[in-house]
Structures are given as C-alpha cells and as structure tokens.
Design a protein around this motif. Structure first.
Motif, PDB file in Angstrom:
ATOM      1  N   ILE A   1       0.844  -1.189   0.000  1.00  0.00           N
ATOM      2  CA  ILE A   1       0.000   0.000   0.000  1.00  0.00           C
ATOM      3  C   ILE A   1       0.881   1.241   0.000  1.00  0.00           C
ATOM      4  N   GLN A   2       0.269   2.384  -0.248  1.00  0.00           N
ATOM      5  CA  GLN A   2       0.966   3.651  -0.204  1.00  0.00           C
ATOM      6  C   GLN A   2       1.008   4.177   1.238  1.00  0.00           C
ATOM      7  N   GLN A   3       1.924   5.113   1.491  1.00  0.00           N
ATOM      8  CA  GLN A   3       2.029   5.677   2.826  1.00  0.00           C
ATOM      9  C   GLN A   3       0.809   6.514   3.184  1.00  0.00           C
ATOM     10  N   THR A   4       0.080   6.960   2.194  1.00  0.00           N
ATOM     11  CA  THR A   4      -1.119   7.765   2.444  1.00  0.00           C
ATOM     12  C   THR A   4      -2.380   6.916   2.521  1.00  0.00           C
ATOM     13  N   ALA A   5      -2.238   5.605   2.656  1.00  0.00           N
ATOM     14  CA  ALA A   5      -3.397   4.713   2.671  1.00  0.00           C
ATOM     15  C   ALA A   5      -4.262   4.980   3.902  1.00  0.00           C
ATOM     16  N   SER A   6      -5.572   4.836   3.729  1.00  0.00           N
ATOM     17  CA  SER A   6      -6.502   5.014   4.836  1.00  0.00           C
ATOM     18  C   SER A   6      -6.610   3.718   5.636  1.00  0.00           C
ATOM     19  N   ASN A   7      -7.327   3.777   6.769  1.00  0.00           N
ATOM     20  CA  ASN A   7      -7.502   2.592   7.601  1.00  0.00           C
ATOM     21  C   ASN A   7      -8.256   1.497   6.851  1.00  0.00           C
ATOM     22  N   ALA A   8      -9.240   1.895   6.063  1.00  0.00           N
ATOM     23  CA  ALA A   8      -9.984   0.895   5.291  1.00  0.00           C
ATOM     24  C   ALA A   8      -9.081   0.201   4.276  1.00  0.00           C
ATOM     25  N   GLU A   9      -8.211   0.952   3.617  1.00  0.00           N
ATOM     26  CA  GLU A   9      -7.287   0.349   2.654  1.00  0.00           C
ATOM     27  C   GLU A   9      -6.268  -0.553   3.355  1.00  0.00           C
ATOM     28  N   ILE A  10      -5.847  -0.178   4.551  1.00  0.00           N
ATOM     29  CA  ILE A  10      -4.908  -1.014   5.309  1.00  0.00           C
ATOM     30  C   ILE A  10      -5.557  -2.345   5.673  1.00  0.00           C
ATOM     31  N   ASN A  11      -6.779  -2.289   6.182  1.00  0.00           N
ATOM     32  CA  ASN A  11      -7.473  -3.525   6.561  1.00  0.00           C
ATOM     33  C   ASN A  11      -7.756  -4.390   5.343  1.00  0.00           C
ATOM     34  N   SER A  12      -8.140  -3.760   4.242  1.00  0.00           N
ATOM     35  CA  SER A  12      -8.426  -4.519   3.027  1.00  0.00           C
ATOM     36  C   SER A  12      -7.166  -5.237   2.519  1.00  0.00           C
ATOM     37  N   ALA A  13      -6.047  -4.527   2.525  1.00  0.00           N
ATOM     38  CA  ALA A  13      -4.794  -5.146   2.082  1.00  0.00           C
ATOM     39  C   ALA A  13      -4.384  -6.271   3.023  1.00  0.00           C
ATOM     40  N   TYR A  14      -4.593  -6.079   4.316  1.00  0.00           N
ATOM     41  CA  TYR A  14      -4.218  -7.112   5.290  1.00  0.00           C
ATOM     42  C   TYR A  14      -5.028  -8.387   5.069  1.00  0.00           C
ATOM     43  N   TYR A  15      -6.356  -8.254   4.935  1.00  0.00           N
ATOM     44  CA  TYR A  15      -7.185  -9.441   4.753  1.00  0.00           C
ATOM     45  C   TYR A  15      -6.864 -10.145   3.434  1.00  0.00           C
TER      46      TYR A  15
ATOM     47  N   ILE B   1       3.238  -9.730   7.791  1.00  0.00           N
ATOM     48  CA  ILE B   1       1.963  -9.092   7.451  1.00  0.00           C
ATOM     49  C   ILE B   1       1.192  -8.726   8.718  1.00  0.00           C
ATOM     50  N   GLN B   2       1.177  -9.647   9.695  1.00  0.00           N
ATOM     51  CA  GLN B   2       0.481  -9.363  10.943  1.00  0.00           C
ATOM     52  C   GLN B   2       1.136  -8.208  11.694  1.00  0.00           C
ATOM     53  N   ASN B   3       2.465  -8.203  11.725  1.00  0.00           N
ATOM     54  CA  ASN B   3       3.170  -7.128  12.416  1.00  0.00           C
ATOM     55  C   ASN B   3       2.918  -5.783  11.747  1.00  0.00           C
ATOM     56  N   ALA B   4       2.955  -5.765  10.423  1.00  0.00           N
ATOM     57  CA  ALA B   4       2.705  -4.518   9.693  1.00  0.00           C
ATOM     58  C   ALA B   4       1.291  -4.014   9.950  1.00  0.00           C
ATOM     59  N   HIS B   5       0.331  -4.918   9.955  1.00  0.00           N
ATOM     60  CA  HIS B   5      -1.055  -4.503  10.205  1.00  0.00           C
ATOM     61  C   HIS B   5      -1.232  -4.020  11.636  1.00  0.00           C
ATOM     62  N   ALA B   6      -0.574  -4.670  12.599  1.00  0.00           N
ATOM     63  CA  ALA B   6      -0.699  -4.258  13.993  1.00  0.00           C
ATOM     64  C   ALA B   6      -0.167  -2.847  14.208  1.00  0.00           C
ATOM     65  N   ILE B   7       0.859  -2.467  13.482  1.00  0.00           N
ATOM     66  CA  ILE B   7       1.446  -1.136  13.641  1.00  0.00           C
ATOM     67  C   ILE B   7       0.666  -0.091  12.860  1.00  0.00           C
ATOM     68  N   LEU B   8       0.351  -0.367  11.606  1.00  0.00           N
ATOM     69  CA  LEU B   8      -0.284   0.643  10.757  1.00  0.00           C
ATOM     70  C   LEU B   8      -1.759   0.838  11.072  1.00  0.00           C
ATOM     71  N   SER B   9      -2.409  -0.154  11.681  1.00  0.00           N
ATOM     72  CA  SER B   9      -3.820   0.010  12.021  1.00  0.00           C
ATOM     73  C   SER B   9      -4.026   0.784  13.308  1.00  0.00           C
ATOM     74  N   ASP B  10      -2.961   0.978  14.080  1.00  0.00           N
ATOM     75  CA  ASP B  10      -3.030   1.757  15.310  1.00  0.00           C
ATOM     76  C   ASP B  10      -2.509   3.171  15.041  1.00  0.00           C
ATOM     77  N   GLU B  11      -3.313   4.178  15.351  1.00  0.00           N
ATOM     78  CA  GLU B  11      -2.953   5.550  15.015  1.00  0.00           C
ATOM     79  C   GLU B  11      -1.649   5.970  15.682  1.00  0.00           C
ATOM     80  N   THR B  12      -1.509   5.667  16.978  1.00  0.00           N
ATOM     81  CA  THR B  12      -0.310   6.088  17.699  1.00  0.00           C
ATOM     82  C   THR B  12       0.923   5.368  17.182  1.00  0.00           C
ATOM     83  N   LYS B  13       0.824   4.045  17.026  1.00  0.00           N
ATOM     84  CA  LYS B  13       1.972   3.278  16.544  1.00  0.00           C
ATOM     85  C   LYS B  13       2.344   3.686  15.117  1.00  0.00           C
ATOM     86  N   ARG B  14       1.339   3.965  14.311  1.00  0.00           N
ATOM     87  CA  ARG B  14       1.631   4.359  12.928  1.00  0.00           C
ATOM     88  C   ARG B  14       2.337   5.712  12.898  1.00  0.00           C
ATOM     89  N   CYS B  15       1.888   6.631  13.749  1.00  0.00           N
ATOM     90  CA  CYS B  15       2.526   7.950  13.801  1.00  0.00           C
ATOM     91  C   CYS B  15       3.976   7.819  14.247  1.00  0.00           C
TER      92      CYS B  15
END
Length: 267
Positions: free
Chosen positions: A10-24, A49-63
């Motif tokens: 995904i791109q760095q500007t991906a939204s939460n919905a795009e992150i979840n969609s890519a993860y699934y 994949i799980q680690n990336a989703h755990a970080i990028l799906s959390d606002e604080t961790k992603r920031c």
C-alpha cells in the motif's frame, strides 16, 4: 527498519480501510494453511503481514513509525552523522573541548571533516533546528495528513450516503405515483362496471401490484381462487382481500391485458 507499507503493498497515504483490506487480502494468500508446500516461508511472510497490520492500524503506533521512517531518511541523507538524539548543540563549546581529544584518537583528516559537517566550512556553527522541534513538527504534519485523509473519507461516505438516500427517495416517489395511478385505474374500472358495493368491488378487483406481504404460521385460504396454497398471503390495498402467490401472478397478467386494451381504445 522494515517497510510495513511495502509488506502490505500500500501507499504511505493509505486510509484505515485500505490497510485492513490489504491485510485481509494478503492474509488469505499467505496463510500457512494455504501454503502447505512451503509452510516455513509462508509463516515468516504471514508474521510480517500481521506485524505490519498491527502497527499501521493503530494511530499512535503508525505515527511513531512514520516519524521513525522520516528520521531514518534524514539520517541517511546527512551521511549518518549527527542525526541522532543529542547531536544538536545549542551553545558552541570551546574549540579545545571539541577538537583536542579527537586529535589524540582520530587522524586530522577525520577531525577536519567532522568540524566542517558540525560547524560549517570556516568554523561557523550551522543553524540547525533542535531535534525535538523537528520531531514535533513532523508529528504535527503526520497528524494533519491523517486528519485530512479521514475528512476526505468521511466526505466521500457522506456523498455516497446522500446519493443513496436521494435514490431511495426517488424510488419511493415513483412507487407512490405508481400506486396512485393504479388506484385511479381501478376506480375507473369499478365505475365502468357499476361496482358500488364491497362484494361487487372485491369480485371485480384486479388486485394491486403493490400488495402487502404477510407471513403466517399455517396455510390460509385464498379469497380469489379458494385454495390453501401456502403460509404466505398478500393483502390487496384496493379491496382488502387476501390472495395467494399464484393469483398475484395471474392478476398481474390480467392487469397488463386490461391496460393494453384501455390504451388501444384511447388511441
């Protein structure tokens, strides 16, 4: 530092919905149970994949992750020197404090290069921004970008909801208009046939295409054909009679034939 955006494709500007969609999507592809021929590699890929989703799906961790990426990029751009914590100096220390110890431990060329990087060519200190301020500004930029993305997603959702509601309102209006036209046609047929009583109207009614569907516990007798066909009945809004599914289909064909005759007689 691992590139979690590349892991999820995904791109760095991906939204939460795009992150979840890519993860699934990737989880279904790289799950170890789906790759029995290469379980070890699939397991390692699935963990990433799980680690990336755990970080990028959390606002604080992603920031925090985005700030770390920006810092690492800045560190690489400056050649790896002085970008870490504590590298920024607010006050210029004495020359003998900076350079005398280095002259005993490092060759003069290294000391000269370090001096030019830290204080600028000619020995003048560079006007560099404190590390904490740079981090705070970068965090503010990231939060601002995230807020803009969320606002854009919310705006699109509101537009879709408004379009869906407008479509529903148009459909409801069309349905009401069709029901009014059908009621007017039925009244005209009753007037032509001289049906004034309830029984006369019920016997000559062609029933509505907008009958109310009722689900019952047991079979009921149809008022039109007199048979018990099922547990589903349809109540006609014109005559209040209850009819079966078969009669609904039969009367639809009769209404179509009568409407065609009425149109041909008008022409």
């Amino acid at each position: 530092m691992a590139d979690h955006y590349a892991v999820l494709e995904i791109q760095q500007t991906a939204s939460n919905a795009e992150i979840n969609s890519a993860y699934y999507r990737l989880a279904r592809i790289h799950h170890p149970d789906k790759n029995l021929h290469n379980v070890e590699e699939a397991t390692e890929r699935f963990k990433k994949i799980q680690n990336a989703h755990a970080i990028l799906s959390d606002e604080t961790k992603r920031c925090q992750y985005d700030i770390g990426r920006a810092t690492a990029s800045s560190f690489a751009d400056t050649g790896g020197a002085g970008s870490g914590a504590g590298a920024t100096r607010d006050d210029e220390p004495p020359d003998e404090f900076i350079f005398v110890p280095f002259e005993f431990m490092f060759p003069p060329r290294f000391v000269r290069n370090w001096q030019e990087w830290a204080w600028g060519v000619g020995g003048e200190r560079r006007d560099r921004e404190p590390e904490q301020e740079r981090w705070d500004r970068r965090m503010e930029e990231i939060y601002q970008e995230r807020a803009e993305r969320q606002q854009d997603v919310q705006r699109k959702e509101e537009e879709r909801a408004a379009a869906k509601q407008a479509q529903k309102d148009a459909s409801d209006r069309e349905r009401r208009n069709a029901m009014q036209r059908e009621a007017a046609q039925q009244e005209a047929r009753w007037q032509r046939e001289g049906a004034t009583t309830f029984e006369a109207k019920a016997s000559t009614c062609l029933h509505s295409a907008f009958c109310i569907k009722n689900q019952l516990r047991k079979k009921v007798r149809c008022h039109a054909c007199g048979f018990k066909r099922g547990v589903t009945e349809f109540e006609c809004p014109h005559c209040a009679r209850h009819i079966c599914q078969k009669c609904i289909t039969d009367f639809a064909a009769k209404r179509k034939a009568v409407d065609s005759q009425d149109e041909s007689s008008v022409l």
